[in-house]
Design a protein around this motif. Structure first.
Motif, short mmCIF file in Angstrom:
data_model
loop_
_atom_site.label_atom_id
_atom_site.label_comp_id
_atom_site.label_asym_id
_atom_site.label_seq_id
_atom_site.Cartn_x
_atom_site.Cartn_y
_atom_site.Cartn_z
N LEU B 748 0.85 -1.20 0.00
CA LEU B 748 0.00 0.00 0.00
C LEU B 748 0.87 1.24 0.00
N LEU B 749 0.39 2.27 -0.67
CA LEU B 749 1.07 3.56 -0.59
C LEU B 749 0.07 4.55 0.02
N ILE B 750 0.43 5.09 1.17
CA ILE B 750 -0.41 6.12 1.79
C ILE B 750 0.47 7.34 2.00
N GLU B 751 0.09 8.40 1.35
CA GLU B 751 0.92 9.62 1.37
C GLU B 751 2.35 9.27 1.00
N ASN B 752 3.28 9.52 1.92
CA ASN B 752 4.67 9.26 1.55
C ASN B 752 5.21 7.98 2.19
N SER B 753 4.29 7.09 2.58
CA SER B 753 4.74 5.84 3.19
C SER B 753 4.29 4.64 2.37
N VAL B 754 5.17 3.67 2.27
CA VAL B 754 4.83 2.41 1.61
C VAL B 754 4.72 1.36 2.70
N TYR B 755 3.61 0.62 2.69
CA TYR B 755 3.40 -0.44 3.66
C TYR B 755 3.52 -1.78 2.94
N VAL B 756 4.46 -2.56 3.38
CA VAL B 756 4.69 -3.86 2.74
C VAL B 756 4.56 -4.93 3.81
N GLY B 757 3.78 -5.95 3.50
CA GLY B 757 3.64 -7.05 4.45
C GLY B 757 4.50 -8.22 4.03
#
Lengths: 634, 1381
Positions: B748-757
């Motif tokens: 996921l990309l939320i604003e300037n953060s990438v969330y990787v599981g």
């Protein structure tokens, strides 16, 4: 006190950093930051070096954390200290003292190394401290930092420290000596760097220091090193870090030293490293005195490459054409091959008679690459007489290549006379090579002669195309020409155009007999080029009449793509269908078929079928020994 | 192996003569250095390597020592064609050492190391790293020809568009006759590469600024287009109009063949580049012509659009287009309206029309939500200018103000920190999310949050949860459709992410394995609203498969559809764009975008595409009146949203890569004037110009898996093992870093953060730099995550523990049975049954403590079943594997994926068989298929000598090694020692004993077979040389004639040849001239002179193909001759031959003749003749107690015999001649010899029992031996006591079916059960193997067949064995049977 103030003043004018200013981090920085966590010290050191070199600011925190980690090996922490200083472009005076006073010498050594580039005014104080370090290696690093600031004035510090260098201090000692830069220091550096056990580390020390005075020191190492030696590569790397003009100038002096070993080494360097045309003349002059084969070889190699303007050295190359060593002779030919302003056919004439095949091979290879315009017109066969009759197969093959490349129609007859024996011989490789060469020379209307000489049927009447399909169904149909043979008649035939992968309806047209000519020396009658298109999904007929003087038994070789049925004097003698492969050659063969020819005219009728791709058929008549059977047109 | 890889390796071999200078002196006093050298001498390479690595590792900072250690490892490993872990490690380390100056780039050892590192990076898809490495070495050595050539070659392999100029530069300098031999060899290697220059991609052309016609290649036999291009339209209006009229039947390709464009559009763009004055005549002409055009009375919108394209410059037509645009605007189709208004603005010069079009354009923008563009128009449109607005004239500023009223402020979303997240665990119903096959990446479950609900979606399910309190699902829509057998495998699905719009869910749907329609459900409650299976009426394509999730625009759904007349794999396929009317619930129109074999598929992309990449593809993107379609079949297509008319087609380059199957792709991403594409059938990411479809940038390096999103001017992507941020303007990577192991589905990309599981944790990265900001482990207890999503501070995670199944609760009995369990016997009664489609069932061996359980893997769900008569399900969990091997050790269950290659690896997972808890997960090389359990270890190995040993308690690799030159490698654990029977045609058979803890060789014994009667076998001397001696004689010429080859092939080869003087010492070879026919298509590799160059790695090879008939591929047969002119007369007494080490011993000479002569003599009779290489070729082997049986022959195709090698005595005896080894059963080896079946014992060499004629020779595969009891029952039943060598007399029963084909299983107390399916019932025969008594019975209520191949057997298990419960399985139903009362 006075000394300290002076040091401070000097410190103010010392260039702060030789590293590039901070720029956006390279794309691979993230990977290298992760690599800091590797368990291997080599990988950690690679990452630290990379992050420092590219001044990756976001790596500062992880590098700092590595530097502070007590469970990490002190050497790695030292590398972290270096890396961090490069990333930050400075040292933090508040905490740097901690590293200067660190318990482990590896960290203190790195601290001293940092001070070569950073530290501002405080650096001088820290260097002073480190020069008194109990560890000699630390002292040497401090001496290097000191010498970088004080140059020649540092000799009183550097001199005593570098008297008896060990492997562990060699790198720092070499740097200290290089920075000091006096004749005395360079003399000591020369001694140190030439000592086998110290050479590698000394080279590591000075490899990134740009100073023209180091070039002769580096060059002088090379004559005593094998090119495969790791240190040889290190010297090359160190030379590449120097200013290029200075390297060229140093190399010129090196070559002109009058030492043949150096001439040889210089020549090799020109070949592999510099490739500088301006070094050509000095090298050529130096080679005038050379006596060893290896030196002359190295010189020829250096001068003969295309980038060295070989035309300038043509005389030199020619002077070696009669050298006693065959390797030199062949090498000089290779060099001459790069000269553009000579007539190679004249220059290399005698080399073709050389007793050593490598010389002849080199000469023929050179001729093969020269413009055909210089070749002796009509005389090429006699020019190539020796290699054409060589007992070495590759020489002969090369000679045929030259003949094919440079020969003209005027050479065809002499060539035919010289090579006819091969055309009628049983050695297939030679026959093919000779036929290819002759094919390149023959006027268009005389190719048939080359074809016929090999026993192939060369003159045909052909008709087609009749519609076929993927199963060769039409191959079993009896078409009109098969029922009665009348070259004057025309017939209705259908064909299909295949466009965009869709099959359209058959189209009808009228087809007539025409002359079919074998125009390739391999004897193949190309049906697709002799008959109206399309050549796919097609059936065609070819008829050849030959005359023999008496009844005789001969051997017939038939091959074709994709299928054929052959009648001789109205009797079916062969039928073959090759398995279909999409867009590939599908070659059917029937070899060594024993057939009887009657005195007078004999008629071969061939029905040939094709699905797609190439379409041809070929017949060859030989006797039991594989020698072509003579026949003529009726 | 690809041709290019082969040529590279050839090149490396070529360079390897004296490649690695050994370290000049012993680099350390550490004893490990000397020990390593001793290990190498003793043949223990692995041990030596381990010592050197430990040595280097334990001396941080000692650079010289590290260089010496790793160079030594490379030197010892040599230059094998394949890479291995030692080479990989050493090459990596040496390259790292170069980075900080420990070794120079100007050394051959580093040349070799770097090329190995780059090869490996390319193989694994780490192209960004490979490029960085290549760039670094060229950057530091810009003048070095070696690095320049390597750099160009690397670029070609990465398919970079920058390759062509590099090759062109090298071609200019190409100098095959360079006087410097190594340079010449470099050029010789480069020569075939340079030939490939024609196939290299063209660089990117600059976009056309004015007319695009200059870059086009219209079909122009009459030169009309040329005239239009060369002349002003003012001069040739008729010609321009003629071209417009003719364009309807044309397509126009770009000159660089990268795509097509609509010719009318191309003409239009050309004309728009002209000054207005130049178009005046054309306007008039088109208006006149349009007035005269006979129009339909009530033209349809499609007809009007066609006319508007044909008569774009006619004012009358423009009025009609305005009406069309206004209608679209008022009927809720703002994208269509926008497109029409834009066309009017582009074409009309009528001020009134322009004004209306401009107002309409702004209104359409407002309806689409493109307020930024309305705001931006303030800069280009005079605010004081008046336009028609609401029936009056209004100033532009006023209109804009009205339109911008009430616009919603942009949402301020914040990237949550991981610490702030509140985790919710979601459980899916126990239904396979993907019934057909395992998804290529992750588990194929998508999650989205909408309207207070979390929606989980997969191919087979839609499940909704309350976002605030996600316990049990709010509702679910599950498909339990039957799996069509022919579609069981082969598809690699992407994601199913339904569209949610105004509280309605729109998704692909259908009751077959491929969805054949679309359907709508209410988000609230999940109620189905409608479903539509798309039929095309009279179209030849009867049905379609939606290729991507639907997109909503203009009140319609848009999606691509795949049509084929037959199965989806049919080559006659069409891809269409569907406009699906949401009011009428049926398609409004369908436009064919490309059909295989038709003109629009010029590159044949559709024909060549693979359904597994194309189906389950991505949704389309609607933007400003255009639909951007990623076909995942070689083309990106832009269409007109109004009627699907194709604006342009771009054919992207496709480079086959094994990594592509992981690609999730993405819908086209709009970025400024570009559209960024990442098709699923190729790993490249590229940007096209929206207007023309021309390539703007191309990045093949990431090998993209997933486009995560755009952050500022960075496109965040996940590729093969890499995360990267690409500059949207250039496509260049601004950052990249390795992606976490086992990434979960989507990031996921939320604003300037990438969330990787990942399997173990959630990671937050900085999108701008790729820096890892935070990590947070999942807290799921025994469960594992399958997918996740975020909404605000809520973290939703799907667990691999399914929700309870109301019909079969865990731990509850499946049937009510009161009687105690009994051993199986007739009659039988059914006790319970479960419906499980396409399951694989594993039953633990009888010796296991788990024997009362069975394990079922079906549709991605793994279950443990209690096999008691009442039955129950012990545990159940989702497993990301459909096809897998299940095996047992202790109380653990091991699952290894089959047929699913994750970049060269397969996954192995160990579960607690009792609880289902995952104990560990590990990757094992996919190429290794054969498991061997020993101690608490598991070895995977192949037949060529690669072995990887895992610790079964931790899953970690304990050791791995590769034996040299293995043709047959069979490891065996006898309870104490790890034996390896190792045979190669290079070394013959050997028996190794390995240390099970380290893999080091403990002993190595040659298995010598002494029975050969071949004469004059050459004597092996050092290092593989073979020597022949003969009585001394004088010669100046010698001739070696190869008469046959060890593999029976037609060719011959040799690495080196020496002639021996009278003392047996080699003669000097300086004066020799050597002649031999050689393979000419192999460059320098096969030359005769290689025979005397002193390098054992170079060789001579006879012609591979007849040079006359290279295409026929006819091999020139033996004999092959090597003639040597020794230069002068010598006394000779023998010769030495070193065979060439080529794959499969290619050309190794077996029978030979050796002649010698003096000048002018004849060759005469041979001075020696016989066999040079006598290799025993082992076909197969089996271990038994005390001995190994193997069958072998020492001449191709002849005289195979079976041998027995005694493990204690280390002797070999011939067991049977003319024989073949069939199988091994404990100590019994089953051998066939001349149509006889013979049993021999490994522990008793005198034992021999002929089974024929009692057992038919052809039925040997059905023989089962347990202990000393032989049983066979798949066909005719036979039982024998092997101790007494007697068959049991079984009672004849003429009417019985028991001797027919059936299933034979083992049940307790020495009984076997034969099951024969007959009609709708099962006929059973219970056989007592001790007495031969047979009882028969029938089960009428079991109508389906028993499917044996659905039960997994361990390699040592011959028969299925049931204890108290007999399981029937028929591909859909599992039923359990116990002894009836």
């Amino acid at each position: 006190m006075i000394r300290l103030s002076l040091s401070i003043c000097i410190g103010l004018v010392v260039q702060v950093s030789s590293w590039s200013p901070a720029a956006p981090p390279p794309a691979g920085a993230g990977r290298m930051i992760q690599q800091l966590q590797s368990e291997s010290w080599i990988e950690q050191a690679e990452a630290l070096h990379y992050l420092g070199e590219h001044r990756v600011e976001m790596a500062a925190a992880p590098v700092r954390s590595l530097l502070g980690a007590k469970d990490v090996h002190p050497w790695t922490r030292g590398q972290a200290l270096l890396s961090l200083s490069h990333i930050e472009g400075e040292v933090n005076p508040a905490e740097f003292g901690k590293w200067v006073a660190h318990e482990h010498p590896a960290v203190r050594s790195s601290a001293a190394e940092v001070l070569e580039s950073y530290g501002g005014n405080s650096a001088v104080t820290w260097i002073e401290i480190l020069l008194k370090d109990p560890d000699v290696s630390v002292q040497c690093h401090a001496a290097a930092a000191h010498a970088k600031r004080r140059k020649a004035a540092a000799w009183n510090v550097v001199g005593p420290l570098t008297l008896e260098p060990a492997a562990s201090t060699a790198r720092a000692a070499a740097r200290a000596l290089a920075f000091t830069g006096t004749a005395e220091a360079h003399a000591r550096l020369t001694t140190q760097i030439s000592t086998p056990g110290l050479m590698r580390e000394s080279l590591r020390g000075i490899r990134s220091i740009e100073d023209p005075k180091l070039i002769p020191i580096l060059l002088n190492l090379l004559p005593n090193l094998e090119e495969t030696h790791l240190n040889y590569g290190m010297v090359l790397t160190a030379l590449q870090n120097q200013e290029w003009k200075a390297v060229i100038s140093g190399l010129t002096t090196f070559i002109q030293s009058g030492n043949e070993q150096k001439v040889k080494t210089g020549a090799r360097l020109i070949t592999t490293l510099t490739r500088s045309p301006e070094l050509g003349a000095p090298l050529r002059n130096a080679l005038g005195e050379a006596t060893q084969t290896e030196t002359i070889e190295a010189g020829l190699i250096a001068l003969g490459s295309a980038v060295m303007n070989p035309d300038e050295h043509e005389e030199f190359f020619r002077s070696k054409l009669k050298h006693e060593e065959p390797s030199i002779r062949s090498l000089s030919i290779r060099c001459l091959a790069h000269c553009k302003e000579i007539n190679h056919y004249e220059v290399l004439r005698e080399s073709l008679d050389d007793e050593h095949y490598e010389v002849v091979e080199a000469a023929l290879s050179a001729l093969k690459r020269q413009p055909a315009v210089n070749a002796p017109k009509g005389q090429l066969v006699s020019y190539l007489e020796t290699p054409l009759s060589s007992n070495n197969e590759s020489i002969r093959a090369l000679a045929y290549d030259v003949l094919a490349h440079a020969g003209s129609e005027a050479d065809f007859r002499p060539a035919m006379a010289a090579l006819e024996e091969l055309l009628t011989g049983t050695d297939e490789t030679l026959r093919s090579a000779a036929a290819t060469a002759l094919g390149a020379l023959a006027p268009e209307d005389q190719i048939g002669e080359v074809v016929a000489a090999q026993g192939y049927l060369a003159h045909w009447m052909v008709i087609g195309t009749f519609l076929n399909d993927k199963e060769h169904k039409a191959f079993d149909e009896v078409h009109e020409p098969e029922k009665e043979l009348d070259f004057e008649k025309s017939y209705k035939a259908t064909y299909i155009w295949l466009l965009e992968g869709r099959s359209d309806k058959p189209i009808e047209r009228e087809v007539t007999w025409g002359e079919g000519i074998v125009d390739q020396t391999d004897g193949k009658l190309s049906m697709s080029s002799q008959l109206p298109p399309p050549g796919s999904f097609a059936v065609g007929y070819a008829v050849a009449d030959i005359h023999v003087d008496s009844d005789r038994e001969v051997f017939l070789d038939i091959d074709g793509d994709d299928a054929f049925r052959v009648w001789l004097n109205d009797e079916k003698i062969s039928e073959k269908i090759a398995p279909y492969q999409h867009r590939k050659d599908c070659i059917a063969e029937d070899k060594g078929l024993k057939v009887k020819l009657v005195a007078g005219t004999n008629r071969f009728i061939v029905k040939s079928a094709n699905i797609d791709h190439r379409w041809w058929v070929r017949l060859r008549l030989t006797d039991s020994n594989g020698i072509p059977t003579p026949f003529r047109k009726p | 192996m690809s041709q290019s890889m082969r040529s590279l390796l050839c090149f490396l071999l070529l360079l390897s003569a004296n490649t690695f200078a050994a370290p000049e002196e012993v680099p350390t006093s550490d004893p490990r250095w000397a020990k390593a050298q001793s290990s190498y001498k003793a043949g223990s390479k692995g041990e030596g390597h381990r010592l050197l690595i430990a040595l280097a590792d334990s001396h941080p900072g000692e650079l010289g020592l590290a260089v010496a250690c790793y160079s030594k490892i490379l030197e010892v490993e040599g230059q094998p064609l394949k890479s291995n872990p030692w080479i990989d490690l050493a090459a990596d380390r040496l390259m790292a050492l170069e980075q900080f100056g420990a070794i120079s780039a100007n050394t051959k050892v580093l040349h070799s190391a770097v090329s190995r590192v780059i090869d490996k990076a390319l193989l694994e898809g780490r192209h960004l790293e490979a490029r960085a490495t290549s760039d670094r070495f060229l950057g530091k050595n810009p003048n070095d020809l070696y690095w320049r050539i390597r750099h160009a070659y690397n670029y070609r392999r990465m398919d970079l568009l920058d390759t062509l100029p590099l090759y062109q530069k090298l071609k200019e300098e190409y100098d095959p006759d360079h006087p410097h031999p190594p340079t010449r060899e470099l050029w010789a290697w480069m020569q075939p590469e340079l030939k490939a220059i024609e196939q290299l991609p063209s660089p990117i052309y600059p976009l056309p600024k004015g007319t695009p016609l200059l870059l086009m290649e219209p079909d122009d036999p009459d030169g009309y287009w040329r005239i239009v291009l060369d002349r002003s339209p003012a001069d040739v209006p008729t010609m321009v109009d003629r071209v417009a009229a003719l364009s309807a039947t044309q397509i126009v390709p770009w000159a660089d063949q990268t795509g097509l464009t609509d010719p009318l559009r191309a003409l239009d763009l050309h004309l728009q580049s002209k000054a207005p004055l130049e178009l005046r005549a054309l306007r008039k002409l088109q208006n006149d012509l349009f007035e005269r055009e006979r129009l339909p009375t009530a033209p349809s919108e499609k007809e009007l659009l066609a006319l508007s394209r044909r008569f774009a410059w006619s004012a009358t037509m423009q009025e009609k287009l305005l009406a069309l645009a206004n209608t679209a605007l008022w009927t809720g189709r703002p994208e269509s309206a926008l497109r029409s208004f834009q066309e009017l603005l582009d074409h009309t010069e009528d001020p009134e029309l322009r004004g209306s079009a401009q107002t309409g354009f702004w209104t359409a923008l407002r309806l689409i939500g493109a307020v930024a563009e309305i705001e931006a128009s303030a800069d280009v449109v005079d605010p004081g200018k008046t336009y028609p607005w609401m029936g009056r004239a209004a100033k532009a500023a006023e209109i804009r103000g009205e339109l911008l009223k009430n616009r919603s402020a942009p949402l301020n979303s914040v990237a949550p920190t991981l610490e702030s997240l509140r985790q919710h665990v979601l459980q899916l119903p126990p239904v396979s999310p993907w019934p057909t096959d395992t998804p290529a990446v992750g588990f194929g479950i998508d999650l989205q949050v909408s309207g207070g609900q979390v929606l989980a979606s997969g191919r087979n399910l839609l499940v909704s949860y309350d976002a605030e309190n996600p316990g049990a699902p709010l509702w679910s829509q599950l498909q339990r459709h039957p799996v069509e057998l022919h579609r069981r495998t082969g598809y690699h699905p992407g994601y199913f992410r339904p569209l949610i719009s105004n509280g309605v869910i729109y998704t692909r749907w259908g009751l077959h394995s491929l969805p054949d329609g679309v359907a709508a459900f209410m988000l609230a409650g999940g109620k189905p609203l409608w479903a539509y299976a798309y039929e095309r009426g009279s179209s030849p394509f009867s049905k379609g498969v939606p290729m991507g999730d639907p997109t909503v625009a203009d009140g319609s759904l848009f999606y691509l559809q795949w049509h084929t007349p037959g199965d989806v794999t049919d080559r006659n396929r069409t891809i269409s764009l569907i406009n699906f009317d949401l009011q009428k619930h049926q398609p409004r129109w369908s436009a064919d975008l490309a059909s295989s074999g038709k003109a629009m598929d010029t590159a044949g992309s559709i024909q060549k595409s693979t359904p597994q990449n194309t189906l389950y593809g991505n949704s389309v993107t609607v933007h400003r009146g255009a639909v951007y379609c990623n076909t995942n079949a070689g083309m990106i297509i832009r269409c007109d949203i109004r009627d699907g008319q194709v604006d342009w087609t771009h054919n992207y380059r496709r480079k086959n890569s094994s990594l592509v199957s992981e690609n999730l792709g993405t819908r086209p991403i709009i970025s400024g004037n570009n559209v960024i594409c990442m098709p699923r059938d190729d790993g490249r990411i590229f940007a096209l110009d929206q207007r023309t479809g021309l390539l703007v940038w191309d990045n093949p390096l990431v090998v993209g898996t997933e486009a995560i999103g755009v952050c500022g001017d960075l496109l965040i992507v996940r590729g093969a093992g890499v995360m990267a941020g690409l500059d949207v303007h250039t496509g260049k990577a601004r950052w990249f870093s390795p992606s976490p192991e086992g990434v979960l589905g989507r990031a996921l990309l939320i604003e300037n953060s990438v969330y990787v599981g990942s399997g173990s944790q959630l990671i937050r990265m900085d999108a701008a730099t790729g820096k890892v900001l935070e990590q947070r482990p999942w807290s799921l207890g025994n469960a594992r995550p399958l997918a996740f999503t975020l909404k605000g501070n809520q973290l939703f995670v799907i667990s691999d523990s399914p929700a309870p199944d109301r019909r079969h609760d865990l731990g509850k009995p499946l049937a009510r049975v009161d009687t105690p369990p009994r051993a199986l016997g007739l009659p039988l009664k059914r006790t319970w049954q479960l419906n499980r489609s396409n399951a694989r069932i594993a039953i633990p061996p009888a010796s296991s403590t788990l024997k009362e359980s069975a394990y079922i893997l079906s549709g991605g769900i793994l279950e443990s079943i209690d096999l008691s008569p009442s039955g129950s399900i012990n545990w159940r969990r989702f497993v990301d594997a459909h096809k897998a091997q299940l095996s047992f050790f202790d109380d653990k269950l091991l699952l290894v994926e089959n047929g699913r290659n994750r970049r060269g690896f397969s996954r192995a997972v160990a579960f607690s068989a009792k609880s289902g808890r995952i104990l560990w997960e590990s990757m094992v090389p996919a190429s290794l298929g054969n498991p061997l359990f020993f101690e608490s270890k598991l070895m995977y190995h192949d037949r060529r000598g690669k072995m990887v040993v895992l610790d079964l308690t931790t899953g970690e690799t304990i050791w791995q090694r590769t034996l040299d030159e293995g043709d047959l490698v069979d490891p065996h654990w006898d309870g104490k020692q790890l034996h390896v029977f190792h045979a190669s045609s290079w070394h013959g058979p050997h028996l190794l004993v390995l240390d099970p803890a380290t893999g080091n060789t403990v002993t190595r014994d040659s298995v010598r077979v002494t029975t050969t009667s071949a004469p004059n076998i050459a004597k092996p001397v050092d290092d593989g040389w073979l020597e022949v001696r003969f009585p001394e004689r004088t010669a100046s010429w010698i001739r070696l004639a190869a008469l046959s080859e060890v593999n029976g092939q037609g060719w011959a080869s040799a690495a080196e040849l020496h002639v021996l003087d009278e003392e047996g010492n080699p003669l000097p070879r300086d004066e020799w001239t050597i002649e031999a026919n050689h393979e000419r298509n192999n460059g320098l590799r096969a030359l005769p002179r290689n025979l005397i160059d002193g390098d054992p790695l170079t060789w001579w090879h006879s012609p591979w193909k007849d040079p006359e008939k290279p295409r026929i591929g006819k091999i020139i047969p033996h004999p092959h001759f090597i003639h040597v002119n020794l230069g002068k007369n010598y006394k000779i007494s023998g010769f030495r031959y070193l065979p060439a080490k080529i794959n499969n011993n290619n050309g190794m000479i077996r029978d030979y003749e050796f002649h010698s002569r003096e000048n002018h003599q004849d060759w005469g009779t041979p001075v020696a003749a016989g066999i040079l290489v006598n290799r025993l070729r082992v076909h197969r082997n089996y271990f038994g107690p005390r001995a190994v049986f193997f069958d072998a022959r020492n001449y191709p195709g002849k005289d195979q015999a079976v041998f027995r090698y005694d493990l204690e005595k280390k002797t070999t005896e011939l067991v049977e001649t003319q024989a073949q080894l069939l199988s091994m059963h404990g100590p019994y080896a089953l051998i066939t010899s001349q149509n006889k079946l013979i049993l021999r014992r490994s522990d008793d060499s005198s034992y021999r029992f002929e089974l024929t004629p009692q057992i038919n020779h052809g039925h040997h595969g059905h023989i089962v031996i347990e202990g000393d009891r032989l049983a066979m029952g798949r066909h005719k039943i036979a039982i024998a006591d092997l101790k007494t060598k007697q068959f049991l007399e079984l009672p004849e029963s003429p009417g019985s079916r028991r001797d027919q084909n059936g299933i034979f299983v083992k049940i307790p107390d020495g009984h076997f059960l034969k099951i024969v399916h007959h009609g709708n019932k099962q006929e059973l025969s219970l056989i007592n193997s001790a007495t031969g008594t047979i009882t028969e019975g029938t089960i009428d209520s079991q109508t389906e067949r028993f499917t044996e191949d659905r039960f997994l057997k361990t390699s040592s298990q011959q028969l299925l064995s049931f204890d108290r419960t007999l399981l029937f399985y028929d591909n859909s139903t599992l039923s359990a049977w116990v002894t009836a009362d």
